[in-house]
Design an enzyme around this catalytic site. Structure first.
Site, PDB file in Angstrom:
ATOM      1  N   GLY A 198       0.798  -1.209   0.000  1.00  0.00           N
ATOM      2  CA  GLY A 198       0.000   0.000   0.000  1.00  0.00           C
ATOM      3  C   GLY A 198       0.831   1.259   0.000  1.00  0.00           C
ATOM      4  O   GLY A 198       1.924   1.317  -0.573  1.00  0.00           O
ATOM      5  N   GLU A 240       1.652   9.706 -14.912  1.00  0.00           N
ATOM      6  CA  GLU A 240       0.533   9.577 -15.847  1.00  0.00           C
ATOM      7  C   GLU A 240      -0.702   9.413 -14.988  1.00  0.00           C
ATOM      8  O   GLU A 240      -0.887   8.389 -14.332  1.00  0.00           O
ATOM      9  CB  GLU A 240       0.753   8.366 -16.774  1.00  0.00           C
ATOM     10  CG  GLU A 240      -0.084   8.438 -18.042  1.00  0.00           C
ATOM     11  CD  GLU A 240      -1.460   7.841 -17.871  1.00  0.00           C
ATOM     12  OE1 GLU A 240      -2.419   8.641 -17.684  1.00  0.00           O
ATOM     13  OE2 GLU A 240      -1.587   6.621 -17.922  1.00  0.00           O
ATOM     14  N   LEU A 241      -1.574  10.443 -14.994  1.00  0.00           N
ATOM     15  CA  LEU A 241      -2.601  10.564 -13.974  1.00  0.00           C
ATOM     16  C   LEU A 241      -4.003  10.484 -14.574  1.00  0.00           C
ATOM     17  O   LEU A 241      -4.203   9.863 -15.606  1.00  0.00           O
ATOM     18  CB  LEU A 241      -2.377  11.866 -13.195  1.00  0.00           C
ATOM     19  CG  LEU A 241      -0.937  12.055 -12.677  1.00  0.00           C
ATOM     20  CD1 LEU A 241      -0.785  13.390 -11.966  1.00  0.00           C
ATOM     21  CD2 LEU A 241      -0.526  10.903 -11.774  1.00  0.00           C
ATOM     22  N   GLY A 242      -4.956  11.098 -13.915  1.00  0.00           N
ATOM     23  CA  GLY A 242      -6.348  10.953 -14.312  1.00  0.00           C
ATOM     24  C   GLY A 242      -6.723  11.779 -15.530  1.00  0.00           C
ATOM     25  O   GLY A 242      -5.910  12.500 -16.111  1.00  0.00           O
ATOM     26  N   CYS A 274      -8.162   5.698 -17.571  1.00  0.00           N
ATOM     27  CA  CYS A 274      -7.843   7.125 -17.497  1.00  0.00           C
ATOM     28  C   CYS A 274      -8.292   7.860 -18.756  1.00  0.00           C
ATOM     29  O   CYS A 274      -8.572   9.057 -18.719  1.00  0.00           O
ATOM     30  CB  CYS A 274      -6.347   7.326 -17.275  1.00  0.00           C
ATOM     31  SG  CYS A 274      -5.285   6.598 -18.551  1.00  0.00           S
ATOM     32  N   GLU A 368     -13.761  13.331 -12.431  1.00  0.00           N
ATOM     33  CA  GLU A 368     -13.501  12.066 -13.100  1.00  0.00           C
ATOM     34  C   GLU A 368     -14.298  10.972 -12.387  1.00  0.00           C
ATOM     35  O   GLU A 368     -14.101  10.714 -11.203  1.00  0.00           O
ATOM     36  CB  GLU A 368     -12.012  11.738 -13.063  1.00  0.00           C
ATOM     37  CG  GLU A 368     -11.665  10.436 -13.769  1.00  0.00           C
ATOM     38  CD  GLU A 368     -10.200  10.054 -13.626  1.00  0.00           C
ATOM     39  OE1 GLU A 368      -9.692   9.348 -14.507  1.00  0.00           O
ATOM     40  OE2 GLU A 368      -9.579  10.462 -12.622  1.00  0.00           O
ATOM     41  N   VAL A 369     -15.197  10.300 -13.106  1.00  0.00           N
ATOM     42  CA  VAL A 369     -16.091   9.323 -12.488  1.00  0.00           C
ATOM     43  C   VAL A 369     -15.391   7.986 -12.279  1.00  0.00           C
ATOM     44  O   VAL A 369     -15.521   7.342 -11.251  1.00  0.00           O
ATOM     45  CB  VAL A 369     -17.366   9.138 -13.330  1.00  0.00           C
ATOM     46  CG1 VAL A 369     -18.265   8.078 -12.706  1.00  0.00           C
ATOM     47  CG2 VAL A 369     -18.116  10.461 -13.457  1.00  0.00           C
ATOM     48  N   PHE A 370     -14.660   7.508 -13.263  1.00  0.00           N
ATOM     49  CA  PHE A 370     -13.998   6.202 -13.250  1.00  0.00           C
ATOM     50  C   PHE A 370     -15.018   5.083 -13.075  1.00  0.00           C
ATOM     51  O   PHE A 370     -14.835   4.135 -12.317  1.00  0.00           O
ATOM     52  CB  PHE A 370     -12.915   6.132 -12.176  1.00  0.00           C
ATOM     53  CG  PHE A 370     -11.628   5.513 -12.679  1.00  0.00           C
ATOM     54  CD1 PHE A 370     -10.872   6.144 -13.640  1.00  0.00           C
ATOM     55  CD2 PHE A 370     -11.187   4.296 -12.186  1.00  0.00           C
ATOM     56  CE1 PHE A 370      -9.698   5.584 -14.113  1.00  0.00           C
ATOM     57  CE2 PHE A 370     -10.015   3.716 -12.646  1.00  0.00           C
ATOM     58  CZ  PHE A 370      -9.272   4.366 -13.615  1.00  0.00           C
TER      59      PHE A 370
END
Length: 473
Positions: A198, A240-242, A274, A368-370
């Protein structure tokens, strides 16, 4: 986990759970901070020997790994289906791209690694690329294989060692599978260390003293923390993100094709990508018909266990993600959006959902819903569409459907790391640069020889004289 060889983790264990059924598929070991420190030191020792190997030997390992992804594709796909909740075609895409990433990376050891520079002195002057050393790769759950291998393969090919921290929810298909493939391909011990865990493990793989480069894929919130930690410890971080990606449907676009593209962009892998189409911007002349067509597709897409039936959508990864998606949908409807399809769930299976009459302030549009949610809004002019698409902190992927001339002008005006004209927003190829701007990350740091060499090597200035220089001291 793996430190040179397979070992128990000092941080205990975690169950490998099948999200579609809740069944326990196995158990993984979790790495603690001390495990990471030990792995990093051993990786550094192995890296120097690996970097000194002839380029053709490193290339052979990468080619062998590519062949093995193809040979064992069905077995690995079974794990992607069951562990990540993926439908079979998506799992097949992952193993296919994994092979292609290795084949592309196999060309890197023999790729030119520098340039000859002009000099005012009587000497040769070079800028050459050298392996960074130890690279940490932190990968998420949604495309666990692709989002690991796209950094692991080029980093190894360029002479580095890798600490791989997969998401514990997908540590088999995003971690164990990679180690086994590279072991079979002949990668020497110590070069690929597997460290599931984690936040504590993630912090340790960033701060380990031997680590020079961190390749992170995940949420913007987590990426900010990784970037801050890396900066404090003087590590290069590739983030590299949302994304909250817009799909613009221009006047005159083929309605059936546009609705099909929109459905794929929003519902592929339950919207847990993403690059998912998070905002549908449709010209007012097509808006009502588009909503109707998209809702009809959503209503007929089968949802279920991808391991036991032919379905279009599988489960969300866990209950936490389910609750987040459902909360965003409920709050958006309460704010005045019209629920045109979906909005329901059974266990972790969330129905593909279409929201109409959405405004920019509503939660499912702004965030951002994802998840498998398609918010739809209308626009009157190309200038208005450009302004709405640009009104986001994210800048990962943009799709524009319709007249190419108008689409080109929009593509030039909207900040985005990726633009697809007459395609939806989800696409990836091993040889293409990938990355976003703004809150979507630090640019195109993955894919293609130039981006990968830039990401996983350091530049060294080297000069050579025929004899010792004369100095005035």
């Amino acid at each position: 986990m793996v430190i040179d060889g397979w070992a128990d983790g000092s941080a205990g264990t975690a169950p490998v759970v099948e999200p579609a059924t809740g069944n326990r598929l196995g158990t993984i070991g979790l790495a603690g901070a001390e495990d990471v420190r030990k792995a990093s030191a051993r990786a550094a020792a192995a890296q120097a020997r690996w970097a000194a190997r002839p380029p053709e030997e490193r290339a052979a390992v990468l080619r062998g790994a590519g062949d093995l992804w193809e040979a064992h594709a069905e077995e690995i796909q079974d794990w992607i289906v069951r562990e990540a909740g993926s439908i079979r075609p998506k799992a097949a895409l992952e193993t296919h791209i994994a092979a292609q990433e290795c084949y592309e990376a196999a060309a890197l050891p023999s790729h030119p690694h520098g340039t000859v520079l002009p000099s005012n002195e009587a000497r040769w002057s070079f800028a050459r690329r050298r392996p960074a050393g130890v690279v940490s790769v932190i990968a998420p759950f949604n495309f666990p294989l692709i989002l690991s291998i796209r950094s692991v393969a080029p980093a190894l090919a360029l002479g580095n060692a890798v600490l791989l921290k997969p998401d514990p929810r997908t540590a088999v298909c995003g971690g164990v599978a990679l180690v086994r493939i590279f072991q079979e391909a002949g990668l020497p011990d110590g070069l690929l260390q597997l460290l599931p865990g984690g936040a504590e493990t993630g912090e340790a793989v960033v701060t380990a003293p031997e680590v020079r480069v961190v390749s992170f894929t995940g949420s913007t919130a987590a990426g900010r923390r990784v970037g801050e930690l890396g900066a404090r410890h003087l590590k290069r971080t590739h983030l590299e993100l949302g994304g909250n990606n817009a799909l613009i449907v221009l006047p005159g676009a083929d309605l059936a094709l546009a609705a099909s593209a929109g459905a794929f962009g929003s519902f592929m892998h339950q919207g847990q990508i993403c690059m998912t189409t998070g905002r549908h911007l449709v010209h007012e002349s097509l808006h009502d018909a588009y909503v109707e067509a998209l809702a009809a597709k959503a209503a007929h897409l089968p949802v279920g266990d991808p391991a036991t039936g032919q379905v279009a959508l599988g489960p969300l990864i866990d209950d936490r993600q389910l609750q987040r998606v459902d909360d965003l949908v409920r709050r958006t409807v309460a704010a005045g959006a019209r629920l045109a399809a979906g909005g329901t769930h059974k266990d972790l299976f969330y129905a593909p959902t279409v929201l109409a009459d959405v405004t920019a302030a509503m939660p499912a549009w702004a965030d951002e819903v994802f998840g498998p949610v398609a918010p739809v809004a209308s626009f009157a002019t190309a200038e208005e569409a450009t302004a709405i698409a640009s009104d986001s902190e994210y800048g990962l992927s943009l799709g524009v459907l319709g007249n190419v001339g108008d689409a080109m002008r929009i593509a030039d005006a909207v900040p985005s790391g990726i633009v697809h004209i007459n395609e939806q927003t989800v696409s990836d190829e091993a040889n293409s640069p990938f990355g976003g701007v703004g809150a979507s990350g630090t640019g195109s740091r993955f894919g293609g020889a130039e981006a990968n060499i830039e990401a996983f090597t350091e530049t060294q200035w080297l000069t050579v004289r025929p004899e010792i220089a004369s100095y005035p001291f």
